[in-house]
Design an enzyme around this catalytic site. Sequence first.
Site, PDB file in Angstrom:
ATOM      1  N   CYS A   2     -33.667   7.337  -4.623  1.00 33.21           N
ATOM      2  CA  CYS A   2     -33.510   8.659  -4.874  1.00 33.21           C
ATOM      3  C   CYS A   2     -32.376   9.123  -3.733  1.00 33.21           C
ATOM      4  CB  CYS A   2     -34.920   9.323  -4.716  1.00 33.21           C
ATOM      5  SG  CYS A   2     -36.259   8.594  -5.591  1.00 33.21           S
ATOM      6  N   ARG A  27     -27.732   8.188  -7.034  1.00 35.31           N
ATOM      7  CA  ARG A  27     -28.921   7.092  -6.673  1.00 35.31           C
ATOM      8  C   ARG A  27     -30.018   7.713  -7.389  1.00 35.31           C
ATOM      9  NH1 ARG A  27     -27.968   6.084  -1.525  1.00 35.31           N
ATOM     10  NH2 ARG A  27     -30.262   5.816  -1.285  1.00 35.31           N
ATOM     11  N   TRP A  75     -35.003   8.619  -8.785  1.00 38.53           N
ATOM     12  CA  TRP A  75     -35.214   7.698  -9.816  1.00 38.53           C
ATOM     13  C   TRP A  75     -36.548   7.084  -9.877  1.00 38.53           C
ATOM     14  CZ3 TRP A  75     -36.011   2.385  -9.582  1.00 38.53           C
ATOM     15  CH2 TRP A  75     -35.542   1.493 -10.673  1.00 38.53           C
ATOM     16  N   ASN A 101     -37.085   8.923   0.051  1.00 37.09           N
ATOM     17  CA  ASN A 101     -36.595   7.875  -0.904  1.00 37.09           C
ATOM     18  C   ASN A 101     -37.217   6.445  -0.415  1.00 37.09           C
ATOM     19  OD1 ASN A 101     -34.543   5.987  -2.010  1.00 37.09           O
ATOM     20  ND2 ASN A 101     -33.324   6.302  -0.323  1.00 37.09           N
ATOM     21  N   GLY A 102     -37.628   5.923  -1.310  1.00 33.08           N
ATOM     22  CA  GLY A 102     -38.228   4.514  -0.821  1.00 33.08           C
ATOM     23  C   GLY A 102     -39.421   4.180  -1.547  1.00 33.08           C
ATOM     24  N   GLU A 481     -19.778 -10.501 -15.359  1.00 29.40           N
ATOM     25  CA  GLU A 481     -19.414  -9.227 -15.012  1.00 29.40           C
ATOM     26  C   GLU A 481     -19.036  -8.437 -16.378  1.00 29.40           C
ATOM     27  OE1 GLU A 481     -20.232  -7.393 -12.648  1.00 29.40           O
ATOM     28  OE2 GLU A 481     -18.675  -5.767 -12.482  1.00 29.40           O
ATOM     29  N   LYS A 485     -20.844  -5.023 -17.127  1.00 32.41           N
ATOM     30  CA  LYS A 485     -20.246  -3.646 -17.603  1.00 32.41           C
ATOM     31  C   LYS A 485     -20.470  -3.142 -19.299  1.00 32.41           C
ATOM     32  CE  LYS A 485     -19.516  -2.572 -14.440  1.00 32.41           C
ATOM     33  NZ  LYS A 485     -19.798  -3.393 -13.476  1.00 32.41           N
ATOM     34  N   GLU A 488     -24.295  -2.131 -19.730  1.00 32.76           N
ATOM     35  CA  GLU A 488     -25.052  -1.281 -18.727  1.00 32.76           C
ATOM     36  C   GLU A 488     -24.610   0.277 -19.108  1.00 32.76           C
ATOM     37  OE1 GLU A 488     -24.615  -1.346 -14.466  1.00 32.76           O
ATOM     38  OE2 GLU A 488     -22.336  -2.166 -14.491  1.00 32.76           O
ATOM     39  N   HIS A 504     -25.581 -25.052 -27.074  1.00 33.64           N
ATOM     40  CA  HIS A 504     -27.095 -25.666 -26.649  1.00 33.64           C
ATOM     41  C   HIS A 504     -27.994 -24.635 -26.992  1.00 33.64           C
ATOM     42  CE1 HIS A 504     -25.285 -29.338 -25.185  1.00 33.64           C
ATOM     43  NE2 HIS A 504     -24.499 -28.611 -24.578  1.00 33.64           N
ATOM     44  N   LYS A 603     -27.342   3.908  -8.725  1.00 31.39           N
ATOM     45  CA  LYS A 603     -26.260   2.962  -8.149  1.00 31.39           C
ATOM     46  C   LYS A 603     -26.554   2.318  -6.942  1.00 31.39           C
ATOM     47  CE  LYS A 603     -21.466   2.964  -6.979  1.00 31.39           C
ATOM     48  NZ  LYS A 603     -21.320   1.851  -7.626  1.00 31.39           N
TER      49      LYS A 603
HETATM   50  C1  G6P Z   1     -27.001  -1.851  -8.546  1.00 30.51           C
HETATM   51  C2  G6P Z   1     -25.559  -1.173  -9.205  1.00 30.51           C
HETATM   52  C3  G6P Z   1     -24.724  -2.267  -9.246  1.00 30.51           C
HETATM   53  C4  G6P Z   1     -24.423  -3.277  -8.104  1.00 30.51           C
HETATM   54  C5  G6P Z   1     -25.891  -3.698  -7.402  1.00 30.51           C
HETATM   55  C6  G6P Z   1     -25.660  -4.207  -6.046  1.00 30.51           C
HETATM   56  O1  G6P Z   1     -27.512  -2.248  -9.531  1.00 30.51           O
HETATM   57  O2  G6P Z   1     -25.487  -0.470 -10.290  1.00 30.51           O
HETATM   58  O3  G6P Z   1     -23.403  -1.774  -9.771  1.00 30.51           O
HETATM   59  O4  G6P Z   1     -23.736  -4.274  -8.192  1.00 30.51           O
HETATM   60  O5  G6P Z   1     -26.961  -2.598  -7.630  1.00 30.51           O
HETATM   61  O6  G6P Z   1     -25.467  -3.054  -5.062  1.00 30.51           O
HETATM   62  P1  G6P Z   1     -24.697  -3.229  -3.839  1.00 30.51           P
HETATM   63  O7  G6P Z   1     -24.540  -1.778  -3.110  1.00 30.51           O
HETATM   64  O8  G6P Z   1     -25.456  -4.118  -3.024  1.00 30.51           O
HETATM   65  O9  G6P Z   1     -23.544  -3.869  -4.279  1.00 30.51           O
END
Ligand code: G6P
Length: 608
Positions: A2, A27, A75, A101-102, A481, A485, A488, A504, A603
């Site tokens: 959060c 967050r 969150w 937060n936590g 990746e 992308k 998500e 396979h 994030k």
């Molecule tokens: C979240 C974000 C991702 C990121 C991952 C790791 O899932 O949405 O974009 O790659 O965390 O985060 P970090 O801050 O450790 O790169």
Amino acid sequence: MCGIVGYVGKQQAAPILLQGLSKLEYRGYDSAGVAVFDGDGIVVEKCKGRLKTLCDKLDDGNSLKGTLGIGHTRWATHGEPSDINSHPHMSDKGRIAVVHNGIIENYLKIKEYLIQKGYVFVSETDTEVIAHLADYYYSGDILDTVIKVINKLEGSYALGIICKDNPDEFIAVRKDSPLIIGLSEDGNFAASDIPAVLPYTRRIYLLEDKEIVRVRRDEVVVCNTDREVVQKEVFEVDWNVDAAEKGGYEHFMFKEIMEQPRALRDTVNPRIRDGKIVLDGISIKGKDVENIDNIYIVACGSAYHVGVVGKYIIEKLSRIHVEVDLASEFRYRTPLITDKTLLIVISQSGETADTIAALREGKRRGARVLSVVNVVGSTIARESDDLIYTWAGPEIAVATTKAYSTQLSVMYLLAGYFAQEKGLVSGEQTAEYIRILQKLPSLAEKVLENKEDIQYFASLHYNSKDVFFIGRGVDYAVSLEGSLKLKEISYIHSEAYAAGELKHGTISLIEEGTLVVALATQEALFDKMISNIKEVKARGAVVLALAVEGNTAIEQVADSVIYLPKCEDLIAPSLAVLPLQLFAYYISVIRACDVDKPRNLAKSVTVE
Ligand code: G6P
């Protein structure tokens, strides 16, 4: 994951808290709330939904009067998003309000104890125990009370706490969750991240675990759990508030995609000096590098995908064995670590809970830790032996783009550096490698210039039900990746497969019209990719291929082709990811998804 914010000062608190929360929404954004001391008592306003709902309810904060307050954007972890589960949480009788937060891991035990003592719980959250426990321990001295509370808590927290009896201060404390203090003439702040306070101040305290801060209008005192005062150094933020604003772009994600050439330049150029790769933040040189016989790269999400490319290039250039691990897995297995092991930790935020735990586990087992981090002063940055910052600047969109690219550029720097320090390359080879790396930003600019082509392909495929990304070698790593992308931010199911592996099992999912995005940027693997494309075409797939200019043979097998400018195989991943980011972005826009804040995500993942 959060976001929390606190303010006490000369200004009205609520508008400042809401403004601060708007910078922390990345967050978490399923509910929001504030608590303000209005002269008589603590007034809490909170509700489910985006921050905007709360802002509308409170006339952007103007309807709440008071110069002391705390705020939260959530969150959900414990208890669904709802008005009741939103923070702040209050103790019985409205004495103490808490934002958190936590995760409090022993909250059930504390809850049971407090219920026996007659406390009544209204929410399903772990956080509510903190408010009641503070009330239970309350002695008239809020600092003393908070120390008693945190001595009982297990887990992670960044807390903002206000008490009705102390109308001119709030308490802030952290453990394993980020928290900074902002200092200004007009008042003082606490926040989960710097952008929340940047409109008001650049002067920051970075807090260590279990430092407790008494924040007053004209005084900030930091102490430890023995109440001894801790002298903190002021950290001056040197980036601009505009860096965390949209600056005329419709979405942060698009702005951040377009910023990549600049971010690559800022990350690579300062590390090239006198024809050599110079990494100031790391002390492993010459013999130390020769001594490394095993590297683990650990990270989460996109940073993990960077690690997958990193493995290919570090092994190729420096001939050191590399394993890549998801941080959440690494922390619970028994990795083979010796004093010759280097642990490379990659993280944009530097605060990802699993990545921090993996770092600590690696250290505990004796590994040297080198981290690649974007947020200056973050936990991972502070706990590592060696550190390389990515200079991507603040990244706000939940889906990472420029952080990924800069992390990848650091993998190139590291691979080249290890080869250089081990004496595997001549001066001429190093010079050639550096020339290739320094070309990257301008090549990236070229790729981004063709964004309209990608927009067109997005308009053809935005209705896909399933999408498969295939590639070989580093192309496979980039596929991971590209697929992440897309899923998500557009909510289209997608998978990434090593092209040779598809047959396979997964090829059974290919049917008439299934979109396959095929990456074929690697010269040595080009013909193999042509065969794999034919295999999926034979099952009815529609193929959108990615190849390097000049490799026109691909047009005979693919339905459409995106060309990258001519480049060496090695750096193709840095370019190949760009159209994939744009593809996901445009599809998300066409599908009217919330590009910057996709559902269920956050994030910075500061919980396990
Ligand atoms: C979240 C974000 C991702 C990121 C991952 C790791 O899932 O949405 O974009 O790659 O965390 O985060 P970090 O801050 O450790 O790169």
